[in-house]
Design a protein around this motif. Structure first.
Motif, short mmCIF file in Angstrom:
data_model
loop_
_atom_site.label_atom_id
_atom_site.label_comp_id
_atom_site.label_asym_id
_atom_site.label_seq_id
_atom_site.Cartn_x
_atom_site.Cartn_y
_atom_site.Cartn_z
N LEU A 136 -23.38 42.13 -64.00
CA LEU A 136 -23.93 40.77 -64.04
C LEU A 136 -23.59 40.02 -62.76
CD1 LEU A 136 -25.29 38.41 -65.45
CD2 LEU A 136 -23.18 38.00 -66.71
N GLN A 137 -22.34 40.12 -62.34
CA GLN A 137 -21.95 39.46 -61.09
C GLN A 137 -22.73 40.04 -59.91
OE1 GLN A 137 -17.96 40.19 -59.23
NE2 GLN A 137 -17.62 38.05 -59.78
N GLY A 138 -22.92 41.35 -59.91
CA GLY A 138 -23.67 41.99 -58.83
C GLY A 138 -25.12 41.56 -58.79
N PHE A 139 -25.77 41.44 -59.95
CA PHE A 139 -27.16 41.00 -59.98
C PHE A 139 -27.29 39.53 -59.58
CE2 PHE A 139 -27.98 44.54 -63.15
CZ PHE A 139 -28.81 45.26 -62.30
N LEU A 140 -26.31 38.70 -59.96
CA LEU A 140 -26.35 37.29 -59.60
C LEU A 140 -26.25 37.10 -58.09
CD1 LEU A 140 -24.05 35.70 -62.34
CD2 LEU A 140 -26.46 35.17 -62.00
#
Length: 331
Positions: free
Chosen positions: A137-141
């Motif tokens: 999730l952090q990577g996609f954000l």
């Protein structure tokens, strides 16, 4: 001290989901006027007494009728969903409401196994995948997935500049460690189980690693509060929350009962013990008493922000509770 709001959109006895959601909009506008910092909405499923089953939709509506208060999720139940889709939902919210959106995520299964199967469409998702999902999730954000990640070339849109900060909700050192490892904020759920709070927050601060999400540790404590002009009134108003918590704990009717209903109820000795134990999750009293206890907990937890949840039957008294808190803390 910063004060914020957690709203589960509770449905009072003799009320409707439509009325509960409208009351959420009114409470958001009211608490913004009072100076509250954030307004977060929860995610609950398969329950007759809580209308907050879709936090992203609630957030959109709430942010649309307010102007400055930060609006967030408390929290999206990440194990049931695709990190990529959550990233797109919240980047879209951030595009509509720049620098006002918070992304809070939790590890809860969202209900019974049958309920969870319905949410996930029978996909076999393990709660043990939560740390990996958080990282994704952090990577996609932030477009920071590792080069060898299978979805490295998939970009979450819209590609906004101001990314919503991530917060992990937790009840233990495990949740604190997950937040610390990724450098996100940490919200401790004192309103669910206060017993591990001090240790969890110490673990979070000691293990925190700066990241694209946050460069320094940030914490919040979520807690039940019932505040009234007098201690006696606060204690009486809290009876409806006491009975509601008892019902929730039994998996029974989750509508908030009336005070008359509670007063007519003959509680067993075991039920009274549970209700007394649940008071450890709450702060109840007049403004000065509530302020003193929150300041004590602020020292214990080493935090300067509390997220307040007040699930009593009387909506006017609920608004008054938030008002008295705002006044005593001079928000």
């Amino acid at each position: 001290m910063k004060l914020s709001v957690l709203d589960q959109a509770p449905i009072s006895r003799h009320s409707s989901p439509e009325e509960a959601l409208q009351q959420s909009l009114e409470l958001a506008r009211w608490t913004e006027e009072l100076g509250y910092h954030r307004y977060w909405v929860a995610e609950h499923h398969n329950t007759n007494g809580l209308a907050s089953s879709s936090p992203e939709i609630m957030m959109t509506r709430i942010a649309s009728v307010t102007n400055t208060i930060r609006v967030g999720s408390g929290g999206v139940l990440l194990p049931q969903y695709s990190p990529y889709k959550i990233a797109e939902n919240f980047k879209t919210l951030a595009a509509f409401f720049p620098e006002r959106i918070d992304l809070g995520v939790g590890r809860s299964p969202g209900g019974s196994q049958l309920t969870r199967s319905a949410i996930t469409d029978n996909m076999n998702k393990s709660l043990q995948d939560f740390p990996r999902q958080l990282a994704d999730l952090q990577g996609f954000l932030h477009n920071t997935l590792p080069k060898d990640h299978e979805f490295r070339l998939v970009k979450a849109g819209p590609r906004v500049e101001k990314i919503p900060p991530m917060w992990v909700l937790g009840l233990s050192e495990r949740g604190a460690s997950n937040a610390a490892a990724l450098g996100t904020g940490f919200v401790f759920g004192h309103f669910i189980s206060p017993k591990n709070g001090k240790e969890a927050l110490e673990t979070y601060r000691a293990s925190f690693t700066p990241s694209v999400s946050m460069t320094t540790p940030q914490t919040m404590i979520c807690i039940f509060v019932v505040c009234a002009d007098t201690t006696e009134e606060a204690e009486e108003l809290a009876l409806t929350q006491d009975k509601w918590l008892l019902s929730v704990g039994k998996g029974a009717d989750t509508k908030v009962p009336t005070l008359e209903e509670v007063k007519k109820k003959n509680f067993t000795h075991a039920e009274l013990e549970i209700m007394q134990e649940n008071r450890k999750r709450c702060v109840i009293g007049n403004p000065q008493e509530v302020k003193d206890e929150l300041l004590r907990l602020s020292e214990l937890y080493q935090t300067d922000e509390f997220m307040i949840i007040t699930n009593i039957h009387d909506i006017a008294k609920k608004r008054r509770s938030y008002q008295l808190l705002a006044e005593v803390f001079d928000l």
